[in-house]
Design a protein around this motif. Structure first.
Motif, PDB file in Angstrom:
ATOM      1  N   PHE A   8       0.885  -1.165   0.000  1.00  0.00           N
ATOM      2  CA  PHE A   8       0.000   0.000   0.000  1.00  0.00           C
ATOM      3  C   PHE A   8       0.918   1.208   0.000  1.00  0.00           C
ATOM      4  O   PHE A   8       2.136   1.070   0.139  1.00  0.00           O
ATOM      5  N   GLU A   9       0.367   2.403  -0.153  1.00  0.00           N
ATOM      6  CA  GLU A   9       1.202   3.595  -0.261  1.00  0.00           C
ATOM      7  C   GLU A   9       2.000   3.798   1.020  1.00  0.00           C
ATOM      8  O   GLU A   9       1.416   4.028   2.093  1.00  0.00           O
ATOM      9  N   GLY A  10       3.292   3.684   0.924  1.00  0.00           N
ATOM     10  CA  GLY A  10       4.126   3.798   2.113  1.00  0.00           C
ATOM     11  C   GLY A  10       5.575   3.482   1.793  1.00  0.00           C
ATOM     12  O   GLY A  10       6.011   3.576   0.640  1.00  0.00           O
ATOM     13  N   TYR A  11       6.317   3.096   2.828  1.00  0.00           N
ATOM     14  CA  TYR A  11       7.706   2.666   2.664  1.00  0.00           C
ATOM     15  C   TYR A  11       7.816   1.202   3.074  1.00  0.00           C
ATOM     16  O   TYR A  11       7.239   0.791   4.089  1.00  0.00           O
ATOM     17  N   THR A  12       8.555   0.435   2.291  1.00  0.00           N
ATOM     18  CA  THR A  12       8.787  -0.958   2.648  1.00  0.00           C
ATOM     19  C   THR A  12      10.264  -1.171   2.958  1.00  0.00           C
ATOM     20  O   THR A  12      11.139  -0.549   2.359  1.00  0.00           O
ATOM     21  N   LEU A  13      10.513  -2.021   3.934  1.00  0.00           N
ATOM     22  CA  LEU A  13      11.884  -2.396   4.325  1.00  0.00           C
ATOM     23  C   LEU A  13      11.958  -3.916   4.338  1.00  0.00           C
ATOM     24  O   LEU A  13      11.090  -4.584   4.915  1.00  0.00           O
ATOM     25  N   SER A  14      12.987  -4.467   3.699  1.00  0.00           N
ATOM     26  CA  SER A  14      13.177  -5.919   3.645  1.00  0.00           C
ATOM     27  C   SER A  14      14.545  -6.275   4.195  1.00  0.00           C
ATOM     28  O   SER A  14      15.541  -5.635   3.855  1.00  0.00           O
ATOM     29  N   MET A  15      14.603  -7.302   5.070  1.00  0.00           N
ATOM     30  CA  MET A  15      15.863  -7.713   5.693  1.00  0.00           C
ATOM     31  C   MET A  15      15.924  -9.229   5.792  1.00  0.00           C
ATOM     32  O   MET A  15      14.892  -9.886   5.926  1.00  0.00           O
ATOM     33  N   ASP A  16      17.146  -9.787   5.752  1.00  0.00           N
ATOM     34  CA  ASP A  16      17.373 -11.223   5.942  1.00  0.00           C
ATOM     35  C   ASP A  16      17.954 -11.463   7.329  1.00  0.00           C
ATOM     36  O   ASP A  16      18.931 -10.814   7.713  1.00  0.00           O
ATOM     37  N   PHE A  17      17.395 -12.432   8.054  1.00  0.00           N
ATOM     38  CA  PHE A  17      17.950 -12.793   9.352  1.00  0.00           C
ATOM     39  C   PHE A  17      18.189 -14.304   9.408  1.00  0.00           C
ATOM     40  O   PHE A  17      17.273 -15.087   9.086  1.00  0.00           O
TER      41      PHE A  17
END
Length: 449
Positions: A366-375
């Motif tokens: 949706f309209e916004g900011y996305t953050l993707s991380m690997d753990f």
């Protein structure tokens, strides 16, 4: 129809489940599939968590259903079976001047999987997700009926299926709109930025001017360098603007060059020290540049290393992707990053993107900011991710079901409040006995246990 009992996992290798796997070669072989009470479709298994797992149930892979059916050379409309992959599509149609309108960060995804996840790419802020280019699809329902769905025909099923994680039926074929291109190259602009505020400022400054936008960030940098990163912007390059050397290459068939991680490394190679060194190395060697990159290098850099998930050892990884509204997006992501650091965590891969509007009922963006991380999966990882979930909910955000392996039912329903209720009504209309089910669906309450 043959069934084989196999221990499966998603691409993250966590969790695993014993499933009865079958690979039907075509539409006419699927009637027997519905004699089973518990079925989930699966493409190449590139969802990270348990979306394509079905513990003690049937997993029906679509890989043998990979034929092109028709192509309109004038309009760029392709009809194909659900098991056709991005790789198949690119190798066949780029040389003809056509490209997928939306692509995820790997080309090892089937068209059926792309619809079920409603995948998004570096241009979501401009064009939305994959469903923006899906004109229609043919789906096998639990009743055995086959329906053609589009925005105007069985539209409720269409919108419940895009992003519906394979839980509404078995997608058989689809018709998608491709995008006209004149070269396989992308004009790439890289901007090196010293901290998180500078990075967000540049995302806002340039997002309207570039079709593709994504930012890599150094999760473990501290002090004045906290949140430093590299913003990558791009537009499809026209043939006439390319240097002569690239114009000649554009007319040749692209030959892939790959390396592989041939076996699971027996220990987690990505600990805090190695991630710090890796991130520092990327940042220190980066430069402000403008160049032309082949689409394969620009969109699929991780595909260069086959089975890169092996570096996380047999315990696997969790890829955690969140999306938060624009208004307090910076504040939310700042809080998430500081929480990761407080747990002693780091991420081999951490990217931020600006997202646009979305229509699918369960679609992630949706309209916004996305953050993707690997753990890496180790002691404390699940606890840390649960803490991140609380922050995401506090700011009105959600996490991506295609990558999820830890959400509980209560947390999911809070994140997707107003959406899952609408989706469930359509699910009950077309699959009242929950024939199409998965570990993910049962875990988050979209299917009966």
């Amino acid at each position: 129809m043959k069934f084989e009992e196999i221990e499966l996992s998603g691409f993250g290798k966590y969790p695993k489940a014993k499933c009865r796997v079958t690979r039907p070669p075509g539409i006419f072989d699927l009637s027997e599939l519905l004699k089973n009470n518990s079925v989930i479709p699966r493409g190449l298994g590139r969802s990270y968590g348990d979306a394509s797992l079905n513990d003690k149930g049937v997993v029906s892979e679509s890989l043998l259903m990979n034929r092109f059916i028709s192509f309109d050379e004038n309009k760029g409309i392709l009809r194909c079976e659900a098991g056709v992959t991005y790789k198949d599509l690119l190798e066949t149609f780029v040389i003809r001047g056509w490209f997928p309108g939306v692509t995820p960060g790997t080309k090892y995804v089937t068209m059926g999987g792309a619809i079920a996840s409603d995948v998004h790419g570096k241009n979501h802020h401009k064009v939305g997700s994959f469903s923006s280019y899906v004109l229609s699809f043919k789906i096998l329902l639990a009743s055995g009926e086959i329906l053609e769905c589009s925005r105007s025909e069985h539209s409720d099923l269409y919108w419940a299926t895009v992003g519906g994680m394979g839980l509404t039926g078995f997608i058989l074929e689809c018709e998608i709109q491709l995008k006209k291109i004149t070269s396989p190259y992308i004009f790439n602009k890289a901007i090196k930025l010293g901290n998180l505020d500078a990075l967000f400022d540049k995302i806002e400054e340039f997002s309207d001017d570039y079709h593709y936008s994504v930012a890599w960030i150094d999760v473990v940098a501290k002090g004045s360098s906290y949140g430093r990163g590299i913003l990558l912007l791009g537009n499809n390059a026209e043939m006439e603007e390319l240097p002569e050397k690239l114009k000649k290459k554009s007319l040749l068939k692209y030959i892939e060059k790959k390396i592989a991680v041939p076996f699971e490394i027996p220990f987690n190679a990505l600990n805090k020290m190695t991630v710090s060194l890796f991130n520092a190395g990327i940042y220190m060697t980066a430069r402000n540049t403008e160049d032309y990159q082949h689409y394969d290098k620009y969109f699929y850099p991780l595909d260069f290393v086959l089975d890169w998930n092996h570096i996380y050892s047999k315990n696997g990884l969790i890829q955690y992707q969140l999306n938060v509204p624009l208004e307090k997006g910076r504040e939310a992501i700042d809080k998430v990053l500081k929480t990761v650091v407080s747990y002693g965590g780091g991420s081999f891969l951490a990217v931020i993107k600006k997202m646009g509007n979305q229509e699918g009922i369960l679609s992630f963006p949706f309209e916004g900011y996305t953050l993707s991380m690997d753990f890496p999966v180790k002691k404390g990882t699940i606890e840390m991710c649960s803490q991140l979930d609380k922050i995401v909910m506090e700011y009105g955000g959600r996490t991506y079901l295609t990558k999820d392996s830890i959400l509980d039912e209560k947390t999911f329903k809070q994140m997707y409040s107003g959406h899952w209720e609408k989706w469930m009504k359509i699910k009950m209309k077309y699959d009242p006995d929950n024939k199409f089910t998965s570990n993910l669906g049962r875990r988050i309450g979209l299917c009966l246990s």
